[in-house]
Design a protein around this motif. Sequence first.
Motif, PDB file in Angstrom:
ATOM      1  N   GLY A  31       0.868  -1.224  -0.057  1.00 44.63           N
ATOM      2  CA  GLY A  31       0.144   0.109   0.039  1.00 44.63           C
ATOM      3  C   GLY A  31       0.865   1.079   0.017  1.00 44.63           C
ATOM      4  O   GLY A  31       2.085   1.353  -0.396  1.00 44.63           O
ATOM      5  N   ALA A  32      -0.057   2.232   0.127  1.00 41.77           N
ATOM      6  CA  ALA A  32       0.842   3.681   0.034  1.00 41.77           C
ATOM      7  C   ALA A  32       2.296   3.993   1.172  1.00 41.77           C
ATOM      8  O   ALA A  32       3.022   4.618   0.961  1.00 41.77           O
ATOM      9  CB  ALA A  32      -0.268   4.674   0.478  1.00 41.77           C
ATOM     10  N   VAL A  33       1.980   3.304   2.213  1.00 38.39           N
ATOM     11  CA  VAL A  33       3.211   3.446   3.253  1.00 38.39           C
ATOM     12  C   VAL A  33       3.810   2.057   3.408  1.00 38.39           C
ATOM     13  O   VAL A  33       4.735   2.038   4.173  1.00 38.39           O
ATOM     14  CB  VAL A  33       2.744   3.822   4.559  1.00 38.39           C
ATOM     15  N   ALA A  34       4.022   1.386   2.171  1.00 37.53           N
ATOM     16  CA  ALA A  34       4.691  -0.040   2.303  1.00 37.53           C
ATOM     17  C   ALA A  34       5.956   0.301   2.588  1.00 37.53           C
ATOM     18  O   ALA A  34       6.804  -0.764   3.445  1.00 37.53           O
ATOM     19  CB  ALA A  34       4.611  -0.431   0.767  1.00 37.53           C
ATOM     20  N   SER A  35       6.709   1.150   2.370  1.00 32.93           N
ATOM     21  CA  SER A  35       8.195   1.291   2.633  1.00 32.93           C
ATOM     22  C   SER A  35       8.550   1.422   4.240  1.00 32.93           C
ATOM     23  O   SER A  35       9.613   1.526   4.512  1.00 32.93           O
ATOM     24  CB  SER A  35       8.884   2.486   1.665  1.00 32.93           C
ATOM     25  N   ARG A  36       7.344   2.141   4.781  1.00 30.44           N
ATOM     26  CA  ARG A  36       7.618   2.331   6.359  1.00 30.44           C
ATOM     27  C   ARG A  36       7.023   1.032   7.156  1.00 30.44           C
ATOM     28  O   ARG A  36       7.129   1.092   8.290  1.00 30.44           O
ATOM     29  CB  ARG A  36       6.643   3.382   6.730  1.00 30.44           C
ATOM     30  N   LEU A  37       6.481   0.101   6.488  1.00 34.06           N
ATOM     31  CA  LEU A  37       6.014  -1.119   7.189  1.00 34.06           C
ATOM     32  C   LEU A  37       6.996  -2.382   6.992  1.00 34.06           C
ATOM     33  O   LEU A  37       7.263  -2.728   5.844  1.00 34.06           O
ATOM     34  CB  LEU A  37       4.520  -1.427   6.744  1.00 34.06           C
TER      35      LEU A  37
END
Length: 124
Positions: free
Chosen positions: A70-76
């Motif tokens: 999703g939109a915040v994949a790089s932070r998860l």
Amino acid sequence: EGIAAAVARHLRAQRASRAGLQALGARLWLSDENEASRLVTTILLPEGLDAHRLAQHEAAVAAGLSAGVGAVASRLLRLDHTGPRASRETVLAGIRAVARVLREAGVAVSETAAEAAVDAVWNG
């Protein structure tokens, strides 16, 4: 293993993962256990860290860690405890891998506390 035992094992893996990650000092993506998946546990990485890069670390690959979606994949960053991975050994391996990649990225972690938290839930 029957369905009731499999569901109980996944619930234990979810709770142990969440307890271990919190004791490590990680921030859970979903704070409410009832809203969180019983199959993967996701943390929100500190600003400046990239989950896609961390998931390529040898320890992360060995433990089955993956980046979010999703939109915040790089932070998860996700710890998988699905099916046969819903075991104490797999959860501990995942917690240790998260500890290693965070520590090497400069984040202070408490691996001993995290392992104790996993054991407290698993053996509780």
